[in-house]
Design a protein around this motif. Sequence first.
Motif, PDB file in Angstrom:
ATOM      1  N   ALA A  11      61.831  80.357  38.602  1.00  0.00           N
ATOM      2  CA  ALA A  11      63.162  80.515  37.999  1.00  0.00           C
ATOM      3  C   ALA A  11      63.043  80.798  36.508  1.00  0.00           C
ATOM      4  O   ALA A  11      63.769  81.644  35.960  1.00  0.00           O
ATOM      5  CB  ALA A  11      63.989  79.255  38.237  1.00  0.00           C
ATOM      6  N   ALA A  12      62.126  80.123  35.831  1.00  0.00           N
ATOM      7  CA  ALA A  12      61.922  80.353  34.396  1.00  0.00           C
ATOM      8  C   ALA A  12      61.386  81.755  34.140  1.00  0.00           C
ATOM      9  O   ALA A  12      61.816  82.435  33.192  1.00  0.00           O
ATOM     10  CB  ALA A  12      60.970  79.310  33.831  1.00  0.00           C
ATOM     11  N   ASP A  14      61.825  84.399  36.033  1.00  0.00           N
ATOM     12  CA  ASP A  14      62.924  85.346  36.286  1.00  0.00           C
ATOM     13  C   ASP A  14      63.903  85.387  35.122  1.00  0.00           C
ATOM     14  O   ASP A  14      64.394  86.458  34.748  1.00  0.00           O
ATOM     15  CB  ASP A  14      63.661  84.955  37.576  1.00  0.00           C
ATOM     16  CG  ASP A  14      62.897  85.351  38.829  1.00  0.00           C
ATOM     17  OD1 ASP A  14      62.007  86.224  38.726  1.00  0.00           O
ATOM     18  OD2 ASP A  14      63.183  84.789  39.901  1.00  0.00           O
ATOM     19  N   GLU A  15      64.172  84.229  34.521  1.00  0.00           N
ATOM     20  CA  GLU A  15      65.083  84.182  33.374  1.00  0.00           C
ATOM     21  C   GLU A  15      64.495  84.938  32.191  1.00  0.00           C
ATOM     22  O   GLU A  15      65.197  85.691  31.502  1.00  0.00           O
ATOM     23  CB  GLU A  15      65.367  82.731  32.991  1.00  0.00           C
ATOM     24  CG  GLU A  15      66.375  82.602  31.846  1.00  0.00           C
ATOM     25  CD  GLU A  15      66.686  81.155  31.520  1.00  0.00           C
ATOM     26  OE1 GLU A  15      67.353  80.914  30.495  1.00  0.00           O
ATOM     27  OE2 GLU A  15      66.260  80.259  32.283  1.00  0.00           O
ATOM     28  N   MET A  16      63.203  84.761  31.950  1.00  0.00           N
ATOM     29  CA  MET A  16      62.544  85.497  30.872  1.00  0.00           C
ATOM     30  C   MET A  16      62.567  86.996  31.145  1.00  0.00           C
ATOM     31  O   MET A  16      62.789  87.799  30.236  1.00  0.00           O
ATOM     32  CB  MET A  16      61.093  85.025  30.733  1.00  0.00           C
ATOM     33  CG  MET A  16      60.918  83.592  30.304  1.00  0.00           C
ATOM     34  SD  MET A  16      59.139  83.128  30.284  1.00  0.00           S
ATOM     35  CE  MET A  16      59.251  81.344  30.421  1.00  0.00           C
ATOM     36  N   LEU A  18      64.750  88.738  32.921  1.00  0.00           N
ATOM     37  CA  LEU A  18      66.099  89.301  32.839  1.00  0.00           C
ATOM     38  C   LEU A  18      66.662  89.291  31.424  1.00  0.00           C
ATOM     39  O   LEU A  18      67.524  90.109  31.089  1.00  0.00           O
ATOM     40  CB  LEU A  18      67.034  88.528  33.778  1.00  0.00           C
ATOM     41  CG  LEU A  18      66.713  88.647  35.273  1.00  0.00           C
ATOM     42  CD1 LEU A  18      67.583  87.697  36.081  1.00  0.00           C
ATOM     43  CD2 LEU A  18      66.910  90.081  35.747  1.00  0.00           C
ATOM     44  N   SER A  19      66.165  88.372  30.586  1.00  0.00           N
ATOM     45  CA  SER A  19      66.716  88.249  29.233  1.00  0.00           C
ATOM     46  C   SER A  19      66.021  89.159  28.229  1.00  0.00           C
ATOM     47  O   SER A  19      66.523  89.364  27.124  1.00  0.00           O
ATOM     48  CB  SER A  19      66.622  86.800  28.755  1.00  0.00           C
ATOM     49  OG  SER A  19      65.270  86.388  28.685  1.00  0.00           O
TER      50      SER A  19
END
Length: 305
Positions: A11-12, A14-16, A18-19
């Motif tokens: 999850a971390a 994926d967040e990196m 996408l951001s």
Amino acid sequence: MDKEVDPSVLAAIDEMRLSGPRLTPVEIVAKMGVFDARDKPFEHAWLATGDNVIATIWGEYVSVAAGGRWFYLESLDAQRRPGGGVRSAQQAQRAKDRLALLKRTFDAGQGFRAVLQTNRVAIAELESNKSAKVSTRVRDDAEWHVASWEPEQQLAVLVRGARGWEPTEADITAAKARGGVAADDDADAAPAGPTTTDAVQAAAMAYVMGHFKGYGYNAEDVTSKALGYDIEVSNAKGAMLLKVVVKGTAPALPTFALTPEESLCAVREPLWRLLVVADAGSATAAHKIYKPTEVDQAPGFQRKA
């Protein structure tokens, strides 16, 4: 593969992903200060501008302790693949280069930058499957550091975040089950280090050449010229800095001696230095350099009669 990654780690990542901006795996490393990233797309660690070390952290091998801290077990066995089997010479050299950079940060008490990566094939097949490709690679803005380096156990522990915390034995036992390091019963299957004088010397020379080049110096092997030293080290402007005699030791060959030419050169050449590589050819190789007046202090040195 993504399904092998801890859900909170995935999850971390994926967040990196996408951001941040959409960059290729090579572009990510290049923007972190590795100017020759395009020439070294398959390396597992890089020396960037400002003497910063960047290392790949495979998401599949990241473990999460009970308190939420991330850590990663790094095998110090450069000869064996995490998924089992002996590495090729190129794979082993790549692993040795990575370990040398990580050890450098550990010795200096510094952290390193990480790129988090997941892969399109099972992580155990990463080095043996020719179809292996990066699935996701992102820059991790949190600093990592080497919390412990244990040559006897062939294991280092890399930790994400502030210093002062290390995983428990239970955490490490669980992490070993995830893979990334050889099982204890595989230890006897690891190939022995070099056992001949020529092999030890060749390993020591390769180590020293890589060491100086890793710091940006020019290193030229002049062994064949019989000058009384093996390597000339100069800076980017061509100014001579050192004239180095290289000697390697290993468990099977713990001693060395200087040739008559090397001993004479030590007296007449101000730039002459002795550099001894202990455990040459192993993942735990380390070196120390000696002035002519310090040669007798070098472990393993035997003065010829």
